[in-house]
Design an enzyme around this catalytic site. Structure first.
Site, short mmCIF file in Angstrom:
data_model
loop_
_atom_site.label_atom_id
_atom_site.label_comp_id
_atom_site.label_asym_id
_atom_site.label_seq_id
_atom_site.Cartn_x
_atom_site.Cartn_y
_atom_site.Cartn_z
N ASP A 1 0.80 -1.23 0.00
CA ASP A 1 0.00 0.00 0.00
C ASP A 1 0.84 1.28 0.00
O ASP A 1 0.48 2.27 -0.61
CB ASP A 1 -0.95 0.02 1.22
N HIS A 2 2.01 1.24 0.65
CA HIS A 2 2.76 2.48 0.82
C HIS A 2 3.51 2.92 -0.44
O HIS A 2 3.85 4.08 -0.58
CB HIS A 2 3.79 2.32 1.95
N ASP B 1 3.37 -0.93 11.84
CA ASP B 1 2.92 0.39 11.42
C ASP B 1 2.22 1.02 12.60
O ASP B 1 1.47 0.35 13.32
CB ASP B 1 1.96 0.25 10.24
N ARG C 1 -1.87 12.29 9.95
CA ARG C 1 -0.56 12.90 10.18
C ARG C 1 -0.48 14.23 9.47
O ARG C 1 -1.01 14.35 8.36
CB ARG C 1 0.54 12.02 9.56
N SER D 1 5.77 7.55 13.83
CA SER D 1 5.52 6.24 13.24
C SER D 1 6.30 5.12 13.89
O SER D 1 7.11 5.32 14.79
CB SER D 1 5.86 6.29 11.75
N ARG E 1 8.36 3.42 12.19
CA ARG E 1 9.45 3.28 11.22
C ARG E 1 10.76 2.88 11.90
O ARG E 1 11.43 3.70 12.51
CB ARG E 1 9.61 4.67 10.59
C1 MIC Z 1 3.30 6.53 8.50
O1 MIC Z 1 2.10 6.76 8.52
O2 MIC Z 1 4.14 7.36 8.87
C2 MIC Z 1 3.78 5.18 8.04
C3 MIC Z 1 4.51 5.37 6.79
O3 MIC Z 1 2.67 4.36 7.79
C4 MIC Z 1 4.66 4.59 9.12
C5 MIC Z 1 5.32 3.32 8.77
C6 MIC Z 1 6.61 3.40 8.04
O4 MIC Z 1 7.27 4.39 7.97
O5 MIC Z 1 7.01 2.33 7.54
C7 MIC Z 1 3.92 4.34 10.44
O6 MIC Z 1 2.96 4.99 10.74
O7 MIC Z 1 4.38 3.52 11.25
FE1 SF4 Z 2 -0.62 4.63 5.10
FE2 SF4 Z 2 0.52 5.44 7.39
FE3 SF4 Z 2 -0.98 7.11 5.89
FE4 SF4 Z 2 -2.12 5.15 7.19
S1 SF4 Z 2 -1.04 6.87 8.09
S2 SF4 Z 2 -2.54 5.74 5.08
S3 SF4 Z 2 -0.62 3.53 7.02
S4 SF4 Z 2 0.96 6.17 5.33
#
Ligand code: MIC
Ligand code: SF4
Length: 792
Positions: free
Chosen positions: A126-127, A191, A474, A678, A680
């Site tokens: 998805d990402h 995640d 976010r 996150s 991450r």
């Molecule tokens: C996000 O919303 O920041 C992400 C990308 O989904 C991250 C995960 C990642 O960086 O792999 C998260 O929320 O954990």
């Molecule tokens: Fe994807 Fe993270 Fe955004 Fe949710 S918050 S849609 S998991 S990038």
């Protein structure tokens, strides 16, 4: 501790559920044997634990956690305080991983040498899907440009028996809610928005890949028992107020740190009449206040949602578990704090810019914009992301679009909509929702994260200050379009939509009118939406879906090309300890990071997402948007030991690389809530890769702190936050007392001896949250080194 005797009224009727006729959709039934929680076993353990705890009433979160304990006696006996104090060794039932984080998780899992996962696991693509000009072409292009990574993930999934959800299937958290989540279970996801699944009354916890590897290798997963905050909901949402407004309001109250080390457990009469996907929105954004996770007692709407998504057998099993009292808090359960919210009084809220906890009620937003001197202009509206991409969200938005179309209006600014899953996309299309949105100018994007993770190829507003409104979760700087000057505000999908028709930030659809081409005023009526489709969900393109519970195919080769720029096998990290005993070698301070430093600052996403499986390449982005407190510049570090020909300052990754080349272990001094945001784990792997051994913070965000521990970086907290300013770049820091701590003196104080560049020497006191096991990981160089040593 506050005591509450408030009766959890959601399940007041116990097992005798009534059918919710108004929202009842026809449903199919699928084989649920692999996704129904083992309630008999969980309830057995819960009863055992109850005795161990002298029958004291338990919160729902405690019931779920304790019924997943590996060894209840070991974790709970001792008679001391549990919440906020004890470490729990848990056995999660499932793991879900998204394509960006799964790469590192799998690389780590592979190096453990097992032939299959110990628990059911899924991967979701998805990402990595870009948002450029619409679903079909974006998906095609992204599959081609990420082929190597998708092939790697798919082959690893085949080898180890992991369910692989192809690009186009949807966003991990929507898919988990639609397919895997079940009341009362404990699951992990790589995640931070994994808690989204809490909308179905379970504990779903966001972790880094190394934590997921614990569950995947059958190693007990450790969590410091969180405190439990009770959120007592009374009243009813009405008019323009939606579940999103509940969590936006709460984020304003709790701030980005307020949930740290805590589970948010909602209860009271205000839970029952909210839809399951609405509760998921609320649980999803618990991540924005740093909560470990969020949960709700089992409700009729959860049951209806399970039925509508083909999981009637799970619903029946959950009904039974609920009738035994497993799926709600006990009467008289004690919460560490109780927050009262009357839903009838909630008004829509807009949060931002740049932080999700800057909450402004809609009625005050226009004047807020004016006071700040910002232009009263919206440049784009975006609906979607894992937090607000349900069928209900989309139908609410479509109702507004219908009203606008009937009045002859189209959106004034680009309006991008992302369905959460293929199932939602297909159902929207069948029910005419997509057409309705497109009729007023919406672009419907691929079912993926898209603009939420910076995969938005935005051609306008480059380098210009502008404001966007999104229904995402976010809103850190540069997150969506890479432009630091884009002010990103969070709101409910309905508010985003109404504003997209006005094009102005001060428009309040509750009180204001728009002017029609005829000159007449037009006012929106607040939309109701529909949580479950009348004709049931349709699955859409089933090619995207995995076959359930696939058997591992050990003969499968996991493909990583030797010259790959996207994937790289992981080299184990060396232990920091040489012959000199159990104190760290003298560490040089690389920099003092100022203020907010989220995982987005430590390891940026957007264009860097393509290197998620290649540690050397992605490390080039280390801290590139962090502010150096010495001088106030972004991405500038000092090199006090530069060789002839080297510059005095350079980018942060460049200086970190110089330290690595000199074999100079180093440390960082950081501010409050370091690593916010996150799960991450690259934000921990990258500094470790360049030789970071320790980070000293005013405070840490939970997931990031654990990620550091997993990768062999020692997180220490200043006992006195003022000491932060006393240490600067180039200073030498030595630990005193770490050896005692490692040797088993849990209460040993770790001090730091600081030798300033001027020669001045002083000591400061720190605090730590290292458990016995975590100290073992640290000594081994990483958790994975330790697990590996236990397996051989
Ligand atoms: C996000 O919303 O920041 C992400 C990308 O989904 C991250 C995960 C990642 O960086 O792999 C998260 O929320 O954990
Ligand atoms: Fe994807 Fe993270 Fe955004 Fe949710 S918050 S849609 S998991 S990038």
């Amino acid at each position: 501790m506050l005591s509450t005797t408030l009766r959890n009224s959601v399940l007041a009727t116990g097992p005798t559920f009534r059918r919710s006729l108004a929202t009842h959709a026809p449903f199919y039934e699928k084989d649920c044997s692999s996704i129904t929680p083992p309630y008999a076993q969980l309830i057995g353990k819960w009863e055992y634990v109850r005795e161990l705890l002298n029958n004291r009433p338990l919160t729902l979160a405690e019931k779920i956690l304790y019924s997943h304990l590996n060894d209840p006696e070991k974790s709970l006996s001792g008679g001391g305080k549990i919440r906020g104090e004890s470490y729990l060794q848990l056995t999660p039932q499932r793991v879900a991983m998204q394509d960006a984080s799964a790469q590192m998780a799998l690389l780590q899992f592979m190096s453990a040498g097992l032939s299959r996962c110990a628990v059911p696991t899924s991967i979701h693509c998805d990402h990595l899907i870009q948002a450029i000009d619409g679903a079909e072409s974006d998906l095609k292009r992204s599959i081609a440009s990420n082929k190597e990574v998708f092939d790697f993930l798919e082959s690893a999934a085949r080898k180890y028996g992991i369910e692989f959800w192809k690009p186009g299937s949807g966003i991990i958290h929507q898919i988990v809610l639609e397919n895997y989540a079940a009341p009362g279970m404990l699951m992990l996801g790589t995640d931070s928005h994994t808690p989204n699944a809490g909308g179905l009354g379970l504990l779903a916890i966001g972790v880094g890949g190394a934590d997921a590897v614990d569950a995947m290798t059958g190693t007990p997963w450790e969590l410091k028992a969180p405190q439990v905050v009770g959120i007592h909901l009374t009243g009813k949402l009405s008019g323009w107020a939606t579940p999103k407004d509940l969590i936006l309001h709460l984020a304003g109250k709790l701030t980005v740190r307020g949930g740290t080390g805590r589970i948010l457990e909602y209860f009271g009469p205000g839970v029952a009449n909210q839809s399951c996907t609405g509760l998921a929105t609320v649980a999803n954004m618990g991540a924005e206040v740093g909560a470990t996770t969020s949960t709700f007692p089992y409700t009729e709407n959860m049951r209806a949602y399970l039925n509508a998504t083909g999981r009637a057998p799970v619903a029946r099993a959950a009904d039974k578990a609920a009738s035994m009292g497993f799926l709600n808090a006990d009467d008289g359960a004690e919460y560490d704090e109780v927050i009262e919210i009357n839903l009838s009084e909630l008004e829509p809220t807009i949060n931002g810019p740049f932080t999700p906890d800057l909450a402004t009620p809609l009625s005050k937003f226009g004047s807020f914009v004016k006071e700040q001197g910002w232009k009263d202009e919206l440049s784009a509206g975006l609906i979607g992301s894992c937090t607000n991409s349900s069928y209900e969200d989309m139908t609410r938005v479509a109702e507004l679009a219908k009203q606008a179309k009937a009045a002859g209006l189209v959106t004034k600014v680009p309006f991008l909509c992302t369905p959460g899953s293929e199932q939602i996309r297909a159902t929207m299309e069948r029910d005419g929702v997509t057409n309705t949105l497109e009729d007023v100018g919406a672009v419907v994007l691929a079912n993926a994260c898209g603009p939420c993770i910076g995969q938005w190829k935005r051609d306008d507003m480059k380098g210009e200050e502008n404001a966007i409104l999104t229904s995402f979760n976010r809103n850190f700087k540069s997150r969506n379009d890479g432009n630091r000057l884009t002010m990103n505000f969070l709101a409910s999908p309905t508010i985003v939509t109404a504003m997209a028709f006005s094009g102005s930030l001060s428009f309040n659809p509750m009180t204001d009118t728009l002017t029609l081409p005829s000159g007449k005023p037009f006012r929106f009526t607040p939309p109701a939406g529909r949580d479950l489709p009348i004709e049931g969900f349709t699955q859409g393109n089933t090619d995207y879906y995995p076959s359930p519970t696939p058997e591992p195919q050990p003969e499968t080769e996991v493909i990583i090309r030797a010259d790959s720029q996207r994937l790289e096998l992981l080299e184990p990290f060396q232990s920091h300890f040489g012959d000199s005993g159990l104190e760290l070698p003298p560490l040089k301070v690389l920099m003092r990071v100022r203020g907010k430093c989220t995982t987005d600052h430590i390891s940026a996403a957007g264009p860097w997402l393509k290197y998620k499986g290649h540690l050397t390449n992605i490390s080039e982005n280390l801290l590139i948007t962090a502010v150096n407190d010495e001088g106030g510049d972004v991405n500038v570090a000092f090199d006090h030991d530069r060789a002839a020909g080297e510059t005095e300052t350079d980018t942060i990754p460049a200086v970190a690389k110089r330290f690595k080349a000199r074999n100079q272990p180093w440390t960082l001094v950081v501010d409050d809530n370091y690593g916010e945001g996150s799960a991450r784990e690259h934000a921990a792997l990258q500094p470790r890769f360049y030789g970071c051994a320790m980070i000293v913070a005013r405070s840490f965000a939970r997931i990031h702190e654990t990620n550091l521990k997993k990768q062999g970086v020692l997180p220490l907290w200043f006992a006195d936050k003022a000491d932060y300013s006393r240490i600067g770049s180039g200073d030498i820091v030595e630990t005193i007392g770490l050896a005692d701590l490692i040797k088993g003196r849990q209460n040993a104080a770790v001090k730091l001896k600081v030798t300033k560049r001027t020669g001045e020497v002083f000591e400061i006191l720190t605090k730590h949250t290292m458990s016995e096991d975590q100290l073992k990981w640290f000594c081994a160089g990483s958790a994975l080194n330790f697990i590996r040593s236990q397996m051989s």
